[in-house]
Design an enzyme around this catalytic site. Structure first.
Site, PDB file in Angstrom:
ATOM      1  N   ARG A 287      -2.989 -16.616  -4.618  1.00  0.00           N
ATOM      2  CA  ARG A 287      -2.499 -16.034  -5.859  1.00  0.00           C
ATOM      3  C   ARG A 287      -3.152 -16.766  -7.032  1.00  0.00           C
ATOM      4  O   ARG A 287      -3.371 -17.976  -6.981  1.00  0.00           O
ATOM      5  CB  ARG A 287      -0.975 -16.151  -5.971  1.00  0.00           C
ATOM      6  CG  ARG A 287      -0.196 -15.160  -5.123  1.00  0.00           C
ATOM      7  CD  ARG A 287      -0.356 -13.737  -5.618  1.00  0.00           C
ATOM      8  NE  ARG A 287       0.512 -12.785  -4.934  1.00  0.00           N
ATOM      9  CZ  ARG A 287       0.223 -12.173  -3.800  1.00  0.00           C
ATOM     10  NH1 ARG A 287      -0.937 -12.425  -3.209  1.00  0.00           N
ATOM     11  NH2 ARG A 287       1.070 -11.315  -3.253  1.00  0.00           N
TER      12      ARG A 287
ATOM     13  N   GLU B  67      -2.554  -8.114 -13.135  1.00  0.00           N
ATOM     14  CA  GLU B  67      -3.196  -7.049 -12.360  1.00  0.00           C
ATOM     15  C   GLU B  67      -2.639  -5.691 -12.787  1.00  0.00           C
ATOM     16  O   GLU B  67      -1.427  -5.557 -12.948  1.00  0.00           O
ATOM     17  CB  GLU B  67      -2.993  -7.290 -10.858  1.00  0.00           C
ATOM     18  CG  GLU B  67      -3.683  -8.565 -10.383  1.00  0.00           C
ATOM     19  CD  GLU B  67      -3.576  -8.805  -8.878  1.00  0.00           C
ATOM     20  OE1 GLU B  67      -3.055  -7.927  -8.165  1.00  0.00           O
ATOM     21  OE2 GLU B  67      -4.026  -9.863  -8.415  1.00  0.00           O
TER      22      GLU B  67
ATOM     23  N   HIS C  48      -7.850  -7.370  -5.331  1.00  0.00           N
ATOM     24  CA  HIS C  48      -6.657  -7.700  -4.543  1.00  0.00           C
ATOM     25  C   HIS C  48      -6.569  -6.835  -3.278  1.00  0.00           C
ATOM     26  O   HIS C  48      -5.607  -6.095  -3.065  1.00  0.00           O
ATOM     27  CB  HIS C  48      -5.390  -7.536  -5.372  1.00  0.00           C
ATOM     28  CG  HIS C  48      -4.250  -8.383  -4.858  1.00  0.00           C
ATOM     29  ND1 HIS C  48      -3.254  -8.859  -5.654  1.00  0.00           N
ATOM     30  CD2 HIS C  48      -3.968  -8.839  -3.606  1.00  0.00           C
ATOM     31  CE1 HIS C  48      -2.397  -9.570  -4.931  1.00  0.00           C
ATOM     32  NE2 HIS C  48      -2.808  -9.563  -3.680  1.00  0.00           N
TER      33      HIS C  48
END
Length: 349
Positions: free
Chosen positions: A266, A295, A314
């Site tokens: 992360r 995001e 991602h």
């Protein structure tokens, strides 16, 4: 009388059939409404009044959890590797353990991480994008099937017009040192695959005894040793308050200027400003990142414009296989609760 269970994520059909011997099951959340279509207010309403609550990516803060606890919730599970979407402090205060699915996507993330390393080391995406753009191509031909009779086909002399001059000559993973920051389920899977490429593994994890790390074929190191010796540092730290922005300028200053960072954990664990500056100033050679501080990543984020940074949106943690791993683990937790047996996967942070 059967218990009441509300389900927001998919479970294997055979396991669900077994659970239904004990429970009446209601679908809710993203399982009912689709990915990204279940805000917390809706989930709070749909999951109220159930003894067993199983979430996927849905959020459940303090007010939501207290609502469910007051209406009879006795079991809660989150089918995630790090259940950061649920306020565990509220659950601990109520004496409710939180089931989760550690390592559910460990294979998916590990494979993707190795893929990023290879891509980064050999400039694969950079050169592929350039070729699609028309860089280093020859003139258009009327008949592409009319080719000269040449056995040793190359892109020409290694001069200023050669792709290697533009993109750089890459390096092999073989013989390089990989630093693994966080030797949990994913870190170990990455190490296993990196060893197959002939890399030496340096693992930093202050919560694991050295003998546990070394049993996996890695060298247990302190932080400074891992940073100073590694050619690539792969981040696999959990998202907890103590890891927030822990990867910062102090880390980067101890790394080789030829070293790379890979982050498929992360962005929370990396100090954004320090990271950007380390890449801009060539404190480190480059990076590959799959996760961001916001995001979707803002279109003007500097990482997207850096040739020494490989960016993906991602994608590491999701494959067509992950739901099967996750669903099986969560089903085991639910069944253990229903049968009065000990549960295996309890979040303790």
């Amino acid at each position: 009388m059967k218990k009441k269970m509300v389900l927001c994520t998919r479970l294997p059909e055979n396991r669900l059939a077994e659970i239904k011997e004990y429970c009446d099951v209601t679908e809710a959340g993203e399982l009912k409404h689709g990915k990204g279509n279940a805000p917390e207010e809706l989930v709070r309403e749909e999951c109220r009044g159930y003894e067993v609550v199983v979430l996927g990516d849905e959020y459940a803060g303090t007010d939501t959890l207290n609502d469910w606890i007051d209406s009879g919730m006795k079991f809660i599970g989150v089918a995630k590797g790090t259940p950061a979407t649920v306020d565990n402090e509220t659950l601990k205060a109520a004496g409710l353990p939180l089931s989760y699915t550690p390592g559910r996507n460990r294979v998916a993330v590990a494979e993707f991480t190795i893929g990023l390393m290879i891509d980064m080391a050999r400039h694969m995406s950079l050169s592929a994008e350039g070729l699609h753009r028309g860089d280093h191509t020859g003139p258009a031909k009327d008949d592409i099937y009319d080719v000269p009779d040449v056995k040793n086909v190359t892109f020409g002399p290694l001069d200023e017009k050669h792709p290697f001059t533009d993109y750089g000559i890459g390096f092999e993973l073989y013989g390089k040192k990989l630093g693994v920051a966080g030797f949990g389920a994913i870190g170990r899977e990455v190490a296993k695959r990196a060893k197959a490429f002939g890399m030496e593994i340096l693992a930093y994890d202050p919560y694991l005894p050295a003998e546990v790390i070394e049993a996996e074929g890695a060298r247990a190191c302190d932080l400074d040793t891992m940073l100073s010796e590694s050619d690539i540092v792969s981040i696999h730290l959990p998202v907890v308050e103590s890891t927030k922005a822990i990867v910062n300028k102090d880390w980067f200053s101890k790394m080789k200027p030829t070293a790379y960072v890979v982050n498929t954990a992360r962005a929370f664990v990396i100090d954004q400003k320090d990271f950007v500056e380390a890449l801009e100033n060539k404190t480190i050679a480059g990076a590959a990142v799959d996760v961001y501080w916001e995001e979707p990543v803002p279109a003007n984020h500097p990482l997207l414009k850096m040739r020494n940074v490989l960016c993906t949106p991602h994608m590491a943690g999701l494959t067509t296989d992950v739901d099967n791993w996750s669903g099986e683990m969560m089903a085991q937790e639910v069944l253990a609760y229903l049968k009065g047996e000990e549960r295996k996967y309890i979040w303790r942070r």
